[in-house]
Design a protein around this motif. Structure first.
Motif, PDB file in Angstrom:
ATOM      1  N   CYS A   1      -2.930   8.826   8.443  1.00  0.00           N
ATOM      2  CA  CYS A   1      -2.495   7.954   7.351  1.00  0.00           C
ATOM      3  C   CYS A   1      -1.468   8.683   6.476  1.00  0.00           C
ATOM      4  O   CYS A   1      -1.458   9.910   6.394  1.00  0.00           O
ATOM      5  CB  CYS A   1      -3.681   7.493   6.509  1.00  0.00           C
ATOM      6  SG  CYS A   1      -4.541   8.825   5.643  1.00  0.00           S
ATOM      7  N   GLU A   2      -0.618   7.894   5.852  1.00  0.00           N
ATOM      8  CA  GLU A   2       0.399   8.415   4.952  1.00  0.00           C
ATOM      9  C   GLU A   2       0.039   7.978   3.530  1.00  0.00           C
ATOM     10  O   GLU A   2       0.135   6.810   3.195  1.00  0.00           O
ATOM     11  CB  GLU A   2       1.783   7.879   5.332  1.00  0.00           C
ATOM     12  CG  GLU A   2       2.903   8.424   4.461  1.00  0.00           C
ATOM     13  CD  GLU A   2       4.250   7.826   4.825  1.00  0.00           C
ATOM     14  OE1 GLU A   2       5.280   8.508   4.628  1.00  0.00           O
ATOM     15  OE2 GLU A   2       4.276   6.669   5.298  1.00  0.00           O
ATOM     16  N   MET A   3      -0.388   8.918   2.710  1.00  0.00           N
ATOM     17  CA  MET A   3      -0.761   8.632   1.325  1.00  0.00           C
ATOM     18  C   MET A   3       0.295   9.209   0.388  1.00  0.00           C
ATOM     19  O   MET A   3       1.045  10.121   0.759  1.00  0.00           O
ATOM     20  CB  MET A   3      -2.133   9.235   1.025  1.00  0.00           C
ATOM     21  CG  MET A   3      -3.215   8.823   2.004  1.00  0.00           C
ATOM     22  SD  MET A   3      -3.647   7.067   1.928  1.00  0.00           S
ATOM     23  CE  MET A   3      -4.830   7.118   0.603  1.00  0.00           C
TER      24      MET A   3
ATOM     25  N   SER B   1      -0.916   6.289  -4.706  1.00  0.00           N
ATOM     26  CA  SER B   1      -1.924   5.574  -3.920  1.00  0.00           C
ATOM     27  C   SER B   1      -3.158   5.343  -4.781  1.00  0.00           C
ATOM     28  O   SER B   1      -3.618   6.245  -5.482  1.00  0.00           O
ATOM     29  CB  SER B   1      -2.306   6.381  -2.677  1.00  0.00           C
ATOM     30  OG  SER B   1      -1.203   6.510  -1.805  1.00  0.00           O
TER      31      SER B   1
ATOM     32  N   ARG C   1      -2.431   3.486   5.742  1.00  0.00           N
ATOM     33  CA  ARG C   1      -2.426   3.800   4.321  1.00  0.00           C
ATOM     34  C   ARG C   1      -3.844   3.870   3.763  1.00  0.00           C
ATOM     35  O   ARG C   1      -4.058   3.646   2.567  1.00  0.00           O
ATOM     36  CB  ARG C   1      -1.617   2.726   3.561  1.00  0.00           C
ATOM     37  CG  ARG C   1      -0.144   2.710   3.966  1.00  0.00           C
ATOM     38  CD  ARG C   1       0.616   3.853   3.325  1.00  0.00           C
ATOM     39  NE  ARG C   1       1.903   4.116   3.988  1.00  0.00           N
ATOM     40  CZ  ARG C   1       2.971   3.334   3.927  1.00  0.00           C
ATOM     41  NH1 ARG C   1       2.921   2.206   3.259  1.00  0.00           N
ATOM     42  NH2 ARG C   1       4.080   3.672   4.538  1.00  0.00           N
ATOM     43  N   THR C   2      -4.805   4.151   4.643  1.00  0.00           N
ATOM     44  CA  THR C   2      -6.201   4.268   4.221  1.00  0.00           C
ATOM     45  C   THR C   2      -6.821   5.477   4.898  1.00  0.00           C
ATOM     46  O   THR C   2      -6.690   5.646   6.122  1.00  0.00           O
ATOM     47  CB  THR C   2      -7.000   3.007   4.589  1.00  0.00           C
ATOM     48  OG1 THR C   2      -6.350   1.852   4.049  1.00  0.00           O
ATOM     49  CG2 THR C   2      -8.417   3.077   4.027  1.00  0.00           C
TER      50      THR C   2
ATOM     51  N   GLN D   1      -7.808   3.409  -1.672  1.00  0.00           N
ATOM     52  CA  GLN D   1      -7.193   3.800  -0.410  1.00  0.00           C
ATOM     53  C   GLN D   1      -7.795   5.087   0.148  1.00  0.00           C
ATOM     54  O   GLN D   1      -7.572   5.430   1.306  1.00  0.00           O
ATOM     55  CB  GLN D   1      -5.683   3.960  -0.587  1.00  0.00           C
ATOM     56  CG  GLN D   1      -4.964   2.654  -0.870  1.00  0.00           C
ATOM     57  CD  GLN D   1      -3.472   2.842  -1.097  1.00  0.00           C
ATOM     58  OE1 GLN D   1      -2.997   2.814  -2.226  1.00  0.00           O
ATOM     59  NE2 GLN D   1      -2.732   3.029  -0.022  1.00  0.00           N
TER      60      GLN D   1
ATOM     61  N   ARG E   1       0.785  -1.238   0.000  1.00  0.00           N
ATOM     62  CA  ARG E   1       0.000   0.000   0.000  1.00  0.00           C
ATOM     63  C   ARG E   1       0.817   1.289   0.000  1.00  0.00           C
ATOM     64  O   ARG E   1       0.243   2.362   0.096  1.00  0.00           O
ATOM     65  CB  ARG E   1      -0.967   0.049   1.198  1.00  0.00           C
ATOM     66  CG  ARG E   1      -2.015  -1.048   1.233  1.00  0.00           C
ATOM     67  CD  ARG E   1      -2.940  -0.869   2.432  1.00  0.00           C
ATOM     68  NE  ARG E   1      -4.001  -1.863   2.469  1.00  0.00           N
ATOM     69  CZ  ARG E   1      -3.868  -3.068   3.020  1.00  0.00           C
ATOM     70  NH1 ARG E   1      -2.733  -3.411   3.589  1.00  0.00           N
ATOM     71  NH2 ARG E   1      -4.877  -3.925   3.010  1.00  0.00           N
ATOM     72  N   GLY E   2       2.130   1.204  -0.080  1.00  0.00           N
ATOM     73  CA  GLY E   2       2.921   2.436   0.006  1.00  0.00           C
ATOM     74  C   GLY E   2       4.055   2.510  -1.002  1.00  0.00           C
ATOM     75  O   GLY E   2       5.054   3.187  -0.757  1.00  0.00           O
TER      76      GLY E   2
END
Length: 349
Positions: free
Chosen positions: A163-165, A170, A155-156, A174, A129-130
């Motif tokens: 969260c870290e997008m 992304s 990541r959502t 997400q 996810r990253g």
């Protein structure tokens, strides 16, 4: 993340601490983690996922291109992961130093290794996810490393922790808790990374593409991209997850324009996207909530105590009923006879 030195192995390492500040805070001693009021159930759940994720990486992913992790431990009411300390630069900086874009022949070997690692992760039910140019790292030795793997909530959007997008990388799902995530989520990110590396263009944010898709097709943005690679990137970057390439095996076939070879990487079952949560279990303090278990046929101490209390209660009820019956059968007739005697005496008087 702390920089540390491993005296036993004589190496510099990094120590990542589980510290979601929306659910917990640092104690006055500067070390312990205190869970905020009402946040304990979610804190335990996310800490459990954190432990499961990194336990899997330590035990099963040593041969992958993931950042190497050496140990996981608990302290200060939270969990920690010890990993290697990298020397080099991000892929983003590497591309910038090489003219702003690269050729397919320059990155194809790196892509193969990433695909093999992602396939292993997906088989274990883990989604990265990253993936982005800022989380892929090129070491001084030329090794490509995938960093910054995290639990799903990190990541959502709207997951109750910060969260870290990675805008442009992304996937659209997400940004929406109601949409499913899976192998196709990582395929979007990797396809976007390839798009950026080969065209020099940062892709538009997936959320904005839902209403107005301004993505320039890779073949139009850079004519030197091989046709099969351009097609694979296009299929991998479709905004709608259900329309996107769903498994690593298909992406390998498209990118390398040949029959799938199991020696390159392992194909995941196309009909099984796999679970999103890690499939192993490891405990860290505080103790995690246990899954509900089927009731055993052997009574527990609590069951026996409850049964005895019930029996005692029923025994007391039985005693009361016995007294009532006694009065009904014995005392009442006796009282009747006494009453008759009093009546006779009264008549004689």
């Amino acid at each position: 993340v702390y920089l540390a030195y491993d005296t036993a192995e004589d190496r510099t390492v990094e120590i990542k601490e589980f510290m979601p500040d929306t659910l917990c805070k640092r104690a006055d001693d500067g070390e312990n983690v205190l869970v905020r009021d009402g946040g304990l159930p979610l804190y335990k759940s996310y800490l459990s996922e954190f432990a499961d994720l990194h336990k899997t990486i330590i035990s099963d992913m040593a041969a992958s291109c993931l950042k190497r992790e050496f140990n996981i431990f608990s302290a200060n009411n939270t969990g920690y992961v010890v990993s290697e300390h990298l020397n080099g630069m991000t892929l983003e900086d590497y591309i910038a130093q090489n003219g702003g874009k690269m050729q397919w022949s320059d990155i194809s070997d790196w892509v193969r290794k990433i695909l093999a690692t992602l396939d292993d992760l997906h088989e274990k039910g883990i989604v990265h996810r990253g993936i982005s140019p800022s989380t892929l790292f090129v070491t001084k030795e030329g090794r490509l490393v995938m960093t910054s793997i995290a639990i799903s909530a990190a990541r959502t959007s709207d997951s109750q922790i910060n969260c870290e997008m990675f805008p442009g990388y992304s996937a659209s799902e997400q940004y929406d808790l109601s949409e499913r995530q899976g192998s196709w989520t990582d395929i979007y990110a990797l396809s976007a990374v390839m798009y950026n590396a080969l065209t020099g263009i940062t892709p538009p944010d997936a959320g904005s593409r839902k209403d107005n898709d301004t993505l320039v097709p890779p073949a139009e943005a850079e004519s030197t991209i091989p046709a099969n690679v351009a097609e694979a990137i296009t299929d991998g970057m479709r905004v709608n997850g259900s329309e996107r390439t769903h498994n690593i095996g298909t992406l390998v076939q498209q990118l390398f324009d040949k029959a799938y070879d199991d020696s390159d990487t392992k194909i995941a079952d196309p009909d099984n996207d796999g679970p999103i949560s890690p499939i192993v279990s490891v405990k860290l303090e505080p103790e995690y909530p246990q899954r509900e278990k089927k009731r055993s046929s052997v009574p527990t101490k609590a069951d026996i105590k409850k049964k005895k209390q019930h029996q005692k209660k029923m025994s007391n009820i039985g005693t009361v009923i016995g007294i009532v019956i006694f009065f009904s059968l014995v005392a009442i007739p006796l009282l009747a006879e006494v009453q008759n005697g009093i009546t006779v005496l009264s008549e004689k008087s």
